[in-house]
Design a protein around this motif. Sequence first.
Motif, PDB file in Angstrom:
ATOM      1  N   ARG A 259      -7.030  18.405 -44.896  1.00 47.37           N
ATOM      2  CA  ARG A 259      -6.839  18.158 -43.477  1.00 47.37           C
ATOM      3  C   ARG A 259      -5.379  18.373 -43.118  1.00 47.37           C
ATOM      4  NH1 ARG A 259     -10.080  13.355 -44.490  1.00 47.37           N
ATOM      5  NH2 ARG A 259     -12.211  13.698 -43.775  1.00 47.37           N
ATOM      6  N   THR A 261      -3.634  16.398 -41.519  1.00 51.54           N
ATOM      7  CA  THR A 261      -2.967  15.108 -41.445  1.00 51.54           C
ATOM      8  C   THR A 261      -2.596  14.635 -42.825  1.00 51.54           C
ATOM      9  OG1 THR A 261      -5.120  14.059 -41.477  1.00 51.54           O
ATOM     10  CG2 THR A 261      -4.134  14.436 -39.331  1.00 51.54           C
ATOM     11  N   ARG A 262      -1.808  13.580 -42.863  1.00 49.96           N
ATOM     12  CA  ARG A 262      -1.344  13.014 -44.121  1.00 49.96           C
ATOM     13  C   ARG A 262      -2.527  12.427 -44.874  1.00 49.96           C
ATOM     14  NH1 ARG A 262       3.721  10.543 -44.959  1.00 49.96           N
ATOM     15  NH2 ARG A 262       3.751   9.144 -46.724  1.00 49.96           N
ATOM     16  N   CYS A 263      -2.701  12.762 -46.159  1.00 53.20           N
ATOM     17  CA  CYS A 263      -3.886  12.336 -46.874  1.00 53.20           C
ATOM     18  C   CYS A 263      -3.652  12.385 -48.360  1.00 53.20           C
ATOM     19  CB  CYS A 263      -5.082  13.200 -46.510  1.00 53.20           C
ATOM     20  SG  CYS A 263      -4.820  14.945 -46.816  1.00 53.20           S
ATOM     21  N   PRO A 281      -9.702   9.640 -49.122  1.00 55.73           N
ATOM     22  CA  PRO A 281      -8.705   9.381 -48.099  1.00 55.73           C
ATOM     23  C   PRO A 281      -7.705   8.357 -48.554  1.00 55.73           C
ATOM     24  CG  PRO A 281     -10.752   8.339 -47.524  1.00 55.73           C
ATOM     25  CD  PRO A 281     -11.004   9.145 -48.760  1.00 55.73           C
ATOM     26  N   SER A 287      -2.503   5.824 -40.364  1.00 53.09           N
ATOM     27  CA  SER A 287      -2.358   7.097 -41.055  1.00 53.09           C
ATOM     28  C   SER A 287      -1.596   6.922 -42.334  1.00 53.09           C
ATOM     29  CB  SER A 287      -1.631   8.125 -40.182  1.00 53.09           C
ATOM     30  OG  SER A 287      -1.624   9.379 -40.807  1.00 53.09           O
ATOM     31  N   CYS A 344      -7.957   9.356 -37.487  1.00 50.27           N
ATOM     32  CA  CYS A 344      -7.723   8.576 -38.704  1.00 50.27           C
ATOM     33  C   CYS A 344      -8.125   9.405 -39.925  1.00 50.27           C
ATOM     34  CB  CYS A 344      -8.519   7.282 -38.659  1.00 50.27           C
ATOM     35  SG  CYS A 344      -8.403   6.298 -40.166  1.00 50.27           S
ATOM     36  N   CYS A 345      -7.352   9.317 -40.978  1.00 52.01           N
ATOM     37  CA  CYS A 345      -7.631  10.085 -42.190  1.00 52.01           C
ATOM     38  C   CYS A 345      -8.599   9.359 -43.117  1.00 52.01           C
ATOM     39  CB  CYS A 345      -6.332  10.382 -42.951  1.00 52.01           C
ATOM     40  SG  CYS A 345      -5.328  11.630 -42.148  1.00 52.01           S
ATOM     41  N   ASN A 346      -9.119   8.220 -42.695  1.00 56.53           N
ATOM     42  CA  ASN A 346     -10.011   7.454 -43.554  1.00 56.53           C
ATOM     43  C   ASN A 346     -11.391   7.260 -42.919  1.00 56.53           C
ATOM     44  OD1 ASN A 346      -8.168   7.131 -45.556  1.00 56.53           O
ATOM     45  ND2 ASN A 346      -7.499   5.106 -44.921  1.00 56.53           N
ATOM     46  N   PRO A 495       2.229  15.169 -45.876  1.00 56.33           N
ATOM     47  CA  PRO A 495       1.171  16.171 -45.695  1.00 56.33           C
ATOM     48  C   PRO A 495       1.582  17.591 -46.039  1.00 56.33           C
ATOM     49  CG  PRO A 495       1.941  15.320 -43.588  1.00 56.33           C
ATOM     50  CD  PRO A 495       2.518  14.441 -44.633  1.00 56.33           C
TER      51      PRO A 495
END
Length: 525
Positions: A259, A261-263, A281, A287, A344-346, A495
Amino acid sequence: MPRLDLLIAHNLGLSRGQVTRAVRAGRVQTPEGEPLRDPGLKIAPSALPQTVIFAHEPLVLRVRYHLLQHKPVGVVTALRDDRHRTAYELVRGAPLGRDLRAVGRLDLDTSGLLLWTTEGALLHRLTHPRYAVRRTYQAALTGPWRAAARARARRRPPPRDPRPPPARRRRGPPRPPRARRTGALASITIASGKFHEVRRIFAALGAEVLGLCRVSFGPLELPRDLAAGEHREIDLHALFAGTLHPAPLARAKRPMKCRPTRCSRTIDMSEETPGAGSGIPHEQHSSRMGSLSEKTGDSSPCDPESRRELHLRVGARIACTEAEGPGRRFAVWVQGCDLRCPGCCNPEFFARDGGDSVAVATLADELRAARDIHAITGLTVLGGEPSEQAEAVAALCKSARDLGLGTLVFTGRTLAELQAMPEARALLDAADTLVDGRFDARRREPPDGRRWIGSTNQQIVHLTPRHADPALWRGRDHVELQIDAAGRLTAHGAPDLLRRLLKYVVKTRDFFTATSSPCPSPTAS
């Protein structure tokens, strides 16, 4: 409870009949000189080891014995060998020497810490890969290791010449091999004990091991005052108390997704298909990234006294990470979230019926083990939404406080919202620091902003001064790599760096599969 005659026979290697006759003849006495004439006298295990007088000589009665040995080079780890001297010969005269067995093996040319025990169940727990007991080695290398691609290129054999080489004749006696000098020193920690594993890891990195010494095994370190070949008695049950928890079993893997986004992502090096992995995640609504080796196993109560025990619905957890708050921390991702912040990354932690139900007491034991083994300094709770399981999270934070650990909670609800929730008051009392507020993907925290914070609207609330130093929250995030006992590489962090790292890992997948090293990358010491 063990009988007196059986204990004496076991400790001296005599038959039960010989001991029975000696007891009835009055040759067994207490240290005060009182004769013991009942061969069937029961002795409580809690009273052992215990000293008696047998044939006018003191005898310590034991049911188990453990020792730590400094194995020297040139000795094989075996009970008998026709070619080399064995490490067992150096400990044969110890109490219960006939029943001693080595905990793992060290090669002929490897020295260092070697454990011995008379208990088969304990030996299994210390050596089985599922329990992932860490071993640290110090290695003397021919030189610094090279990058993966360069190492593979240099390992390719030159083209073979079909013509046989010309015969050579050398006059005089053969020359002795030239001694090679140490070009680099390194330390490496692994969580399993495969055949020549450390040497194969460094060989894959292009460095040959000239000397190898094991300096630690779990919480045990090789004493500096213990000379090579010597040994001393230790209590492995006390040293490993609460630390030998089995590693969770592997679950079904899903395709890896990168993704923007930060993950955090986990890549299984045992897969043959490039690009396959396990997407896990990393962060709460803030985040916040995570470092997850795998989802943990279910722990349900099995006795009536534990039915009322608090349980926490856990999506994932990891024993030691430096990417989830200040210092080394135990991180827990709770399962279930009704807020469902966009971006949201989760999203895997949104569903309430996911994850596993884990007793808070079990998590507290894992916290204690992580503190003793990894020297963690705190607990971080993310999610999911911790406030939706406020009672269990509060109990876990209180257990962390009792162990001297700091507590950091990432929540999508604001402090005012939590204060209005009666069930969340205990959580506020047990937390040292809150990161509160919904994650807003339109207001992301800049790279040079606050560490571990997802968006600019979120606030850091210090309920105690434990994490109040502003310097702890300044600086740039980083990428952290971990390889678990099953050989899966977990990468998490900033990320942009993470995306580049994942692409590199996929390209070099064949190299990692060939080395199959369940340990962190070696670092020069």
